[in-house]
Design a protein around this motif. Structure first.
Motif, PDB file in Angstrom:
ATOM      1  N   ILE A 143     -16.588  -0.617  -6.277  1.00 13.59           N
ATOM      2  CA  ILE A 143     -15.726   0.285  -7.047  1.00 13.59           C
ATOM      3  C   ILE A 143     -15.005   1.285  -6.146  1.00 13.59           C
ATOM      4  CG2 ILE A 143     -17.085  -0.017  -9.166  1.00 13.59           C
ATOM      5  CD1 ILE A 143     -18.215   2.817  -8.640  1.00 13.59           C
ATOM      6  N   ASP A 144     -15.218   1.210  -4.818  1.00 16.80           N
ATOM      7  CA  ASP A 144     -14.432   2.081  -3.931  1.00 16.80           C
ATOM      8  C   ASP A 144     -13.222   1.349  -3.327  1.00 16.80           C
ATOM      9  OD1 ASP A 144     -16.128   0.616  -2.303  1.00 16.80           O
ATOM     10  OD2 ASP A 144     -17.051   2.352  -1.339  1.00 16.80           O
ATOM     11  N   TYR A 145     -13.454   0.251  -2.579  1.00 15.41           N
ATOM     12  CA  TYR A 145     -12.304  -0.402  -1.961  1.00 15.41           C
ATOM     13  C   TYR A 145     -11.739  -1.550  -2.791  1.00 15.41           C
ATOM     14  CZ  TYR A 145     -13.183   2.812   1.718  1.00 15.41           C
ATOM     15  OH  TYR A 145     -13.346   3.978   2.389  1.00 15.41           O
ATOM     16  N   ASN A 146     -12.441  -1.940  -3.855  1.00 17.86           N
ATOM     17  CA  ASN A 146     -11.919  -2.943  -4.798  1.00 17.86           C
ATOM     18  C   ASN A 146     -11.346  -4.180  -4.095  1.00 17.86           C
ATOM     19  OD1 ASN A 146     -10.880   0.016  -6.060  1.00 17.86           O
ATOM     20  ND2 ASN A 146     -12.137  -1.230  -7.395  1.00 17.86           N
TER      21      ASN A 146
ATOM     22  N   PHE B 239      -4.718   5.319  -3.699  1.00 19.09           N
ATOM     23  CA  PHE B 239      -4.151   4.183  -2.977  1.00 19.09           C
ATOM     24  C   PHE B 239      -4.545   4.275  -1.517  1.00 19.09           C
ATOM     25  CE2 PHE B 239      -1.200   5.023  -6.492  1.00 19.09           C
ATOM     26  CZ  PHE B 239      -1.182   3.772  -7.091  1.00 19.09           C
ATOM     27  N   ALA B 240      -4.609   3.143  -0.862  1.00 19.22           N
ATOM     28  CA  ALA B 240      -4.809   3.134   0.589  1.00 19.22           C
ATOM     29  C   ALA B 240      -3.704   2.302   1.202  1.00 19.22           C
ATOM     30  CB  ALA B 240      -6.167   2.546   0.936  1.00 19.22           C
ATOM     31  N   ASN B 241      -3.205   2.761   2.343  1.00 21.80           N
ATOM     32  CA  ASN B 241      -2.237   1.995   3.105  1.00 21.80           C
ATOM     33  C   ASN B 241      -3.013   1.332   4.235  1.00 21.80           C
ATOM     34  OD1 ASN B 241       0.555   2.854   1.970  1.00 21.80           O
ATOM     35  ND2 ASN B 241      -0.686   4.713   2.089  1.00 21.80           N
TER      36      ASN B 241
ATOM     37  N   VAL C 151      -7.191   1.713  -4.583  1.00 20.24           N
ATOM     38  CA  VAL C 151      -8.609   1.855  -4.238  1.00 20.24           C
ATOM     39  C   VAL C 151      -9.270   2.839  -5.207  1.00 20.24           C
ATOM     40  CG1 VAL C 151      -8.474   1.243  -1.779  1.00 20.24           C
ATOM     41  CG2 VAL C 151      -8.019   3.602  -2.492  1.00 20.24           C
TER      42      VAL C 151
ATOM     43  N   ILE D 103      -7.622   1.195   7.940  1.00 18.99           N
ATOM     44  CA  ILE D 103      -6.994   2.081   6.953  1.00 18.99           C
ATOM     45  C   ILE D 103      -6.112   3.084   7.676  1.00 18.99           C
ATOM     46  CG2 ILE D 103      -7.403   3.859   5.207  1.00 18.99           C
ATOM     47  CD1 ILE D 103      -9.933   2.346   4.430  1.00 18.99           C
ATOM     48  N   GLU D 104      -4.860   3.092   7.275  1.00 15.49           N
ATOM     49  CA  GLU D 104      -3.888   3.958   7.913  1.00 15.49           C
ATOM     50  C   GLU D 104      -3.929   5.340   7.251  1.00 15.49           C
ATOM     51  OE1 GLU D 104      -2.221   2.477  10.263  1.00 15.49           O
ATOM     52  OE2 GLU D 104      -0.386   3.608  10.581  1.00 15.49           O
ATOM     53  N   ARG D 105      -3.939   5.342   5.915  1.00 16.07           N
ATOM     54  CA  ARG D 105      -3.784   6.601   5.212  1.00 16.07           C
ATOM     55  C   ARG D 105      -4.061   6.376   3.724  1.00 16.07           C
ATOM     56  NH1 ARG D 105       1.301   7.061   3.291  1.00 16.07           N
ATOM     57  NH2 ARG D 105       1.908   5.487   4.780  1.00 16.07           N
ATOM     58  N   PHE D 106      -4.708   7.350   3.111  1.00 19.84           N
ATOM     59  CA  PHE D 106      -4.928   7.312   1.657  1.00 19.84           C
ATOM     60  C   PHE D 106      -3.873   8.160   0.971  1.00 19.84           C
ATOM     61  CE2 PHE D 106      -9.295   6.531   3.218  1.00 19.84           C
ATOM     62  CZ  PHE D 106      -9.640   5.438   2.454  1.00 19.84           C
ATOM     63  N   GLU D 107      -3.649   7.902  -0.299  1.00 21.83           N
ATOM     64  CA  GLU D 107      -2.810   8.821  -1.082  1.00 21.83           C
ATOM     65  C   GLU D 107      -3.295   8.845  -2.521  1.00 21.83           C
ATOM     66  OE1 GLU D 107       1.268   6.902  -1.973  1.00 21.83           O
ATOM     67  OE2 GLU D 107       0.766   6.140   0.025  1.00 21.83           O
ATOM     68  N   LEU D 108      -3.044   9.961  -3.186  1.00 15.17           N
ATOM     69  CA  LEU D 108      -3.408  10.079  -4.594  1.00 15.17           C
ATOM     70  C   LEU D 108      -2.186   9.763  -5.436  1.00 15.17           C
ATOM     71  CD1 LEU D 108      -5.554  13.319  -4.335  1.00 15.17           C
ATOM     72  CD2 LEU D 108      -6.391  11.018  -4.876  1.00 15.17           C
TER      73      LEU D 108
ATOM     74  N   LYS E 215       0.240  -1.266   0.868  1.00 17.09           N
ATOM     75  CA  LYS E 215      -0.385  -0.315  -0.040  1.00 17.09           C
ATOM     76  C   LYS E 215      -1.167  -1.053  -1.115  1.00 17.09           C
ATOM     77  CE  LYS E 215       1.156   3.453  -3.060  1.00 17.09           C
ATOM     78  NZ  LYS E 215       2.247   4.402  -3.282  1.00 17.09           N
ATOM     79  N   LYS E 216      -2.381  -0.598  -1.363  1.00 18.95           N
ATOM     80  CA  LYS E 216      -3.203  -1.208  -2.423  1.00 18.95           C
ATOM     81  C   LYS E 216      -3.953  -0.116  -3.182  1.00 18.95           C
ATOM     82  CE  LYS E 216      -7.147  -2.839  -2.027  1.00 18.95           C
ATOM     83  NZ  LYS E 216      -8.526  -3.066  -2.090  1.00 18.95           N
TER      84      LYS E 216
END
Ligand SMILES: Cc1cc2nc3c(=O)[nH]c(=O)nc-3n(C[C@H](O)[C@H](O)[C@H](O)COP(=O)(O)OP(=O)(O)OC[C@H]3O[C@@H](n4cnc5c(N)ncnc54)[C@H](O)[C@@H]3O)c2cc1C
Lengths: 320, 247
Positions: free
Chosen positions: B120-123, A140-142, A134, B213-218, A131-132
């Motif tokens: 500024i998106d994937y940093n 966050f992105a996994n 973004v 990328i597996e999955r994003f989360e907030l 997890k990082k």
């Protein structure tokens, strides 16, 4: 198999962010059933066997003065050699200033996937997913790493080191060292200040403070608490404060335990650089300031009235 | 001298960050796209300044992306630069993007390659370092100043709590941040000129992605702010000490 942790140093001292990386790497070795080994480059004055307290079993040390300063190309070659020698299948470094220079090239050299800026230990239940942060702290992105060797750079202040009792074995490591192409000719550090990127507490000021002459209260509070100082872009652009204090989407991105914002509106671009802070305190005279939505504690009030009282209360608390 | 400037397309800084397809994709609907600020304000403008000093300098821009990146590439050309190259592939894997850039750069014989310090998106802060390694060139990251005298570049870079000055012979790859240059607004002449500047589209080389990328989360929503009366700021100090245990 091993987890190899690159330990970054400056002027002979191991950086705080590298102790975090050491502890993270050791936890990861535990999780994957291997051992944690560290690599230190250049001359150091710190006792390297003390890395054992962070869970490191063995420290490889290349005590060559040509490695006292960073040349990314050279460091990458040396780290790659050490990784091969210790049969590392995971390489961990801090995503600090030097880590950002080294990790990507190491990834390209070893054709091994990098997650830059990890914020937690990987999920190894089904493959290897890290997890990082973004979108500048807004999400966050996994990320799944698909290569046999995995490289992780760890966001500073995202992982709290776990201290134990161990003593690490320290052994010299002989690497091929070519003459560095990048030659450091000067180092200018602001003396007596805590680097923003390593600070656990940060006191920050915005345009609400009206002018650079009013920064005394920010600096006094920072000094009392052992905190670093930061500012909004508007403040740095007006040259009230140096550029390196600018935090936000287009400045530094930080995640301290405390971010204490005085006279900052909390524009979305500002929040982007600070919203991973564990506790956010906002002092602003405008109850509608967007920063309050992102804050944990706040005072709707005039900074010029509130701040002196806060400073007095902290002084009393600290017995000063 | 030939300079290559890497240009990335990112969502506007005020864009709402949301995800689609079971949190596997960025929800791009209605999003305004901009040139990644670090690429535009610092890398590109510094390259333009070097050309202003030495008009024989040639600046090429490179983007790895689909045709939807063309508007931001034209905008970059309106600021400056002689021509642009777009490698026609979409990827979120830094190694894939860096490999495409390195392939083009290898042919181009550039003495300087500039990137922004991160997108500024994937940093990731990764492209410059990867390109340098793939081309076996030195890399200086997080640069705040860049001066060139003959073949010798003098570069100031950020370190913890200060800065470091380094010298290196070109060719070199540099990642750029605040301090390098000041943001510019394209003028009418630039905008008109950009329409006729070459924008070459090249097809990508086959590269295997190292990450996916597996999955994003907030982030979890904040519980809400605890307000303390301005008449009693001492209470704030007490809360930070006793409740939050910060000091
Ligand atoms: C592409 C882009 C990138 C950007 N990147 C960044 C970035 O990285 N970092 C960043 O910070 N900004 C960034 N910005 C700018 C951002 O949008 C804001 O303009 C900026 O953060 C405002 O700074 P400020 O809060 O100090 O000033 P202001 O917006 O002027 O706010 C001052 C605040 O102080 C309060 N105030 C005034 N007087 C007092 C008083 N006596 N006591 C208490 N409070 C008082 C006011 O109520 C107000 O909320 C960016 C903008 C763009 C377009």
């Amino acid at each position: 198999m091993s987890v190899l942790i690159y330990i970054d140093q400056a002027e002979g001292q191991i950086k705080k962010s590298s102790f975090e990386a050491a502890s993270y790497g050791a936890k990861l070795a535990e999780q994957t059933g291997t051992t944690a080994e560290a690599l230190v480059l250049g001359n150091v004055s710190d006792d390297l066997s003390a890395l054992g307290k962070y869970g490191i079993k063995k420290v490889h040390h290349v005590a060559d003065a040509q490695l006292d300063h960073l040349d990314a190309q050279l460091f990458i070659k040396v780290i790659a050699e050490a990784a091969a020698a210790s049969q590392a299948d995971i390489i961990v470094l801090s995503a600090n200033v030097n880590g950002k220079a080294i990790a990507p090239g190491l990834s390209a050299r070893l054709k091994s996937g990098l997650v830059a800026g990890a914020v937690a230990l990987p999920d190894t239940s089904n493959g290897f997913v890290v997890k990082k942060g973004v979108f500048s702290g807004k999400a966050f992105a996994n990320i799944r790493i698909n290569s046999p060797i995995k490289i992780i750079s760890l966001t500073p202040n995202a992982f709290t080191p776990v201290l134990g009792e161990g003593v690490a074995e320290v052994a010299p490591f002989t690497a091929t060292i070519e003459a560095p192409k990048v030659k450091v000719t000067a180092t200018n550090k602001v003396k007596g200040q805590i680097p923003l990127s390593e600070a656990e507490l940060v006191i920050s000021g915005g345009r609400g403070l009206k002018g650079p002459e009013n920064w005394g209260m920010i600096e006094e509070l920072a000094q009392l608490l052992g905190a670093a100082t930061a500012c909004s872009r508007a403040v740095a652009d007006a040259h009230w404060r140096p550029h390196h204090e600018h935090v936000g989407q287009t400045g530094g991105s930080i995640a301290p335990n405390l971010y204490f914002a005085v006279g900052i509106s909390g524009a979305i671009q500002h929040l982007a650089g600070v919203n991973r802070s564990k506790t956010i305190v906002v002092i602003n005279k405008d109850p509608e300031a967007p920063f309050f939505k992102a804050a944990d504690y706040g005072i709707v009030g005039d900074a010029f009235e509130v701040m002196p009282k806060i400073i007095e209360a902290v002084k009393k608390l600290k017995g000063k | 001298m030939k300079i290559l400037v890497c240009i990335s397309k990112t969502p506007d800084t005020t864009a709402k960050i949301a995800f689609a397809d079971n949190n596997t994709k960025f929800a791009a609907d209605g999003v305004q796209w901009i040139i990644n600020p670090y690429d535009e304000w610092y890398a590109l403008v510094r390259a333009i300044e070097l050309k202003e000093k030495d008009p024989s300098t040639i600046i090429h821009l490179i983007n790895v992306g689909g045709a939807d990146a063309d508007p931001i590439i034209r905008k970059a050309l309106a600021l400056g630069g002689d021509e642009a190259i777009r490698v026609n592939t979409d990827s979120t894997d830094s190694f894939t993007i860096a490999s495409q850039i390195a392939n083009v750069a290898r042919e181009g014989g550039y003495e300087l390659i500039f990137t922004g310090k991160e997108t500024i998106d994937y940093n990731g802060s990764s492209i410059g370092g990867m390109v340098a390694e793939l081309l076996d060139m030195p890399f200086v990251s997080l640069a705040t100043k860049f001066e060139l005298a003959g073949n010798m570049a003098t570069i100031t870079r950020e370190i913890e709590g200060g800065e470091e000055v380094a010298e290196v012979n070109i060719p070199v790859v540099v990642s750029c941040q605040k301090g390098m240059a000041e943001q510019r607004i394209p003028n009418m002449k630039g905008i008109m000129g950009a329409r006729t500047k070459p924008l070459k589209v090249v097809e990508p080389a086959a590269v295997e992605a190292l990450t996916s990328i597996e999955r994003f989360e907030l982030p979890p929503a904040k519980a809400g702010v605890k307000l303390v009366s301005p008449d009693n700021p001492e209470e704030l100090v007490r809360l930070l000490h006793e409740e939050a245990k910060l000091f």
